[in-house]
Design a protein around this motif. Structure first.
Motif, PDB file in Angstrom:
ATOM      1  N   ARG A 282       0.817  -1.218   0.000  1.00  0.00           N
ATOM      2  CA  ARG A 282       0.000   0.000   0.000  1.00  0.00           C
ATOM      3  C   ARG A 282       0.848   1.264   0.000  1.00  0.00           C
ATOM      4  O   ARG A 282       0.340   2.361  -0.291  1.00  0.00           O
ATOM      5  N   TYR A 283       2.148   1.125   0.301  1.00  0.00           N
ATOM      6  CA  TYR A 283       3.028   2.292   0.348  1.00  0.00           C
ATOM      7  C   TYR A 283       3.909   2.396  -0.900  1.00  0.00           C
ATOM      8  O   TYR A 283       4.900   3.095  -0.900  1.00  0.00           O
TER       9      TYR A 283
ATOM     10  N   VAL B 204       8.683   6.972  -5.253  1.00  0.00           N
ATOM     11  CA  VAL B 204       9.901   7.759  -5.056  1.00  0.00           C
ATOM     12  C   VAL B 204      10.839   7.606  -6.237  1.00  0.00           C
ATOM     13  O   VAL B 204      11.390   8.590  -6.767  1.00  0.00           O
ATOM     14  N   ASP B 205      11.024   6.368  -6.695  1.00  0.00           N
ATOM     15  CA  ASP B 205      11.953   6.134  -7.799  1.00  0.00           C
ATOM     16  C   ASP B 205      11.460   6.759  -9.101  1.00  0.00           C
ATOM     17  O   ASP B 205      12.267   7.168  -9.932  1.00  0.00           O
TER      18      ASP B 205
ATOM     19  N   ARG C 191       8.522  12.101   2.013  1.00  0.00           N
ATOM     20  CA  ARG C 191       9.798  11.705   1.413  1.00  0.00           C
ATOM     21  C   ARG C 191       9.891  12.146  -0.040  1.00  0.00           C
ATOM     22  O   ARG C 191      10.905  12.724  -0.465  1.00  0.00           O
ATOM     23  N   VAL C 192       8.844  11.902  -0.818  1.00  0.00           N
ATOM     24  CA  VAL C 192       8.916  12.232  -2.238  1.00  0.00           C
ATOM     25  C   VAL C 192       8.787  13.737  -2.459  1.00  0.00           C
ATOM     26  O   VAL C 192       9.401  14.291  -3.378  1.00  0.00           O
ATOM     27  N   ARG C 193       8.040  14.430  -1.595  1.00  0.00           N
ATOM     28  CA  ARG C 193       7.950  15.886  -1.729  1.00  0.00           C
ATOM     29  C   ARG C 193       9.303  16.534  -1.455  1.00  0.00           C
ATOM     30  O   ARG C 193       9.684  17.517  -2.110  1.00  0.00           O
TER      31      ARG C 193
ATOM     32  N   TYR D  16      22.697  -4.044 -18.815  1.00  0.00           N
ATOM     33  CA  TYR D  16      22.345  -2.656 -18.531  1.00  0.00           C
ATOM     34  C   TYR D  16      20.823  -2.506 -18.549  1.00  0.00           C
ATOM     35  O   TYR D  16      20.260  -1.966 -19.500  1.00  0.00           O
ATOM     36  N   PRO D  17      20.148  -3.020 -17.526  1.00  0.00           N
ATOM     37  CA  PRO D  17      18.682  -2.952 -17.530  1.00  0.00           C
ATOM     38  C   PRO D  17      18.167  -1.535 -17.356  1.00  0.00           C
ATOM     39  O   PRO D  17      18.843  -0.674 -16.827  1.00  0.00           O
ATOM     40  N   VAL D  18      16.967  -1.327 -17.845  1.00  0.00           N
ATOM     41  CA  VAL D  18      16.285  -0.059 -17.631  1.00  0.00           C
ATOM     42  C   VAL D  18      15.809   0.005 -16.203  1.00  0.00           C
ATOM     43  O   VAL D  18      15.184  -0.938 -15.729  1.00  0.00           O
ATOM     44  N   ALA D  19      16.074   1.056 -15.490  1.00  0.00           N
ATOM     45  CA  ALA D  19      15.569   1.200 -14.122  1.00  0.00           C
ATOM     46  C   ALA D  19      14.178   1.770 -14.170  1.00  0.00           C
ATOM     47  O   ALA D  19      13.835   2.544 -15.048  1.00  0.00           O
ATOM     48  N   GLY D  20      13.328   1.425 -13.176  1.00  0.00           N
ATOM     49  CA  GLY D  20      12.010   2.029 -13.152  1.00  0.00           C
ATOM     50  C   GLY D  20      11.055   1.307 -12.275  1.00  0.00           C
ATOM     51  O   GLY D  20      11.345   0.352 -11.653  1.00  0.00           O
TER      52      GLY D  20
END
Length: 295
Positions: free
Chosen positions: A138-139, A165-166, A210-212, A291-295
């Protein structure tokens, strides 16, 4: 048929269902289970009597009788919770009682016997191969992911993933996600909907803070106060091995685990995306996925 007539018919049906539901739940609870003497052979009523439920729930006998008869009386969440406790209702049954009594149901909870579902959910997302799939709590923390999510989205066990956040702080994902700008507003609106549904959840408020603090762009979009339910997103990712991938992510809920969201990625009929994902999952593709795509 008029709206009034439909509403009246629906109300009558709901009251009838309330009566039958309470009677059936009362019948299955023995006096011994409720901490009462069983009365021996003289007891004619299966389960608890109405007045016994009333006493154990701390309400008037007449009030409970009216409730079970489906009369138009005032009810409160506190009283319904007391009745649910006496009748030993499950989380799903308690929510059903609220609906039948005309109240907004409480926030879904995970029943203790449903907490151990991770093996089944792991099988689900592994079966989704060669397409990416992951599961968030949920977070927005990623708790499970399949091999395709590792190869395409860069998910790794040595990282603590928070998908929100990411999304706003991972520069590699920002660089390779061609759909980033288009989807950012939707991502924020969906998170605001989650916060609105549970405003007292401290964990959600911690993620928000955190994200703000980490992203001015998130803060700007947050102040727009848009609200959207989770659903589908179109994503375009530039993978270093296979080039453009056009995907559609679908967020799914499992009612028994309302704390989790399953995110399945389906290739769209563009850029030969399905074939590229199949190659990435092949032995040759796995050897080259450095070299994977991050996300």
């Amino acid at each position: 048929m008029s709206d009034v007539a439909v509403t009246g018919a629906g109300r009558t049906h709901r009251r009838s269902e309330l009566r039958e539901f309470l009677m059936s739940r009362r019948a299955r609870v023995s006096p011994a289970e409720a901490g009462l003497p069983d009365g021996g052979a003289r007891r004619r009523t299966p389960g608890l009597r109405r007045e016994e439920v009333a006493v154990l729930a701390g309400v008037g006998a007449s009030w409970y009788q009216w409730l079970e008869q489906g009369r138009d009386i005032s009810v409160s969440p506190q009283v319904l919770d007391a009745v649910a406790r006496v009748l030993r209702l499950s989380n799903a049954e308690r929510r059903h009682l609220y609906v039948l009594a005309g109240l907004n149901p409480p926030t879904p909870e995970v029943a203790p016997e449903k907490r151990d579902m991770c093996d089944g959910l792991r099988r689900l997302i592994d079966t989704w191969m060669p397409y990416p799939a992951h599961i968030m709590d949920r977070y927005y923390n990623c708790v499970l992911y399949n091999d395709a999510a590792a190869m395409v989205l860069g998910m790794r066990p040595d990282l603590t993933w928070n998908c929100l956040v990411d999304y706003f702080t991972n520069p590699l994902y920002r660089l390779r996600a061609e759909s980033w700008e288009r989807n950012a507003r939707t991502v924020v609106a969906q998170f605001r909907a989650a916060c609105s549904a549970d405003p007292g959840d401290e964990g959600l408020q911690e993620v928000l803070a955190r994200v703000r603090a980490a992203s001015d762009e998130f803060g700007r979009l947050w102040e727009e106060r848009n609200i959207e339910d989770a659903g589908q997103l179109r994503k375009e990712l530039e993978h270093p091995l296979v080039g453009l991938l056009c995907l559609e992510s679908t967020a799914l809920k499992v009612p028994a685990r309302p704390d989790l969201t399953i995110v399945l990625h389906t290739p769209l009929d563009e850029a030969n995306s399905a074939a590229k994902l199949e190659w990435l999952a092949s032995p040759e593709g796995r050897r080259g996925a450095m070299y994977p795509v991050a996300g």
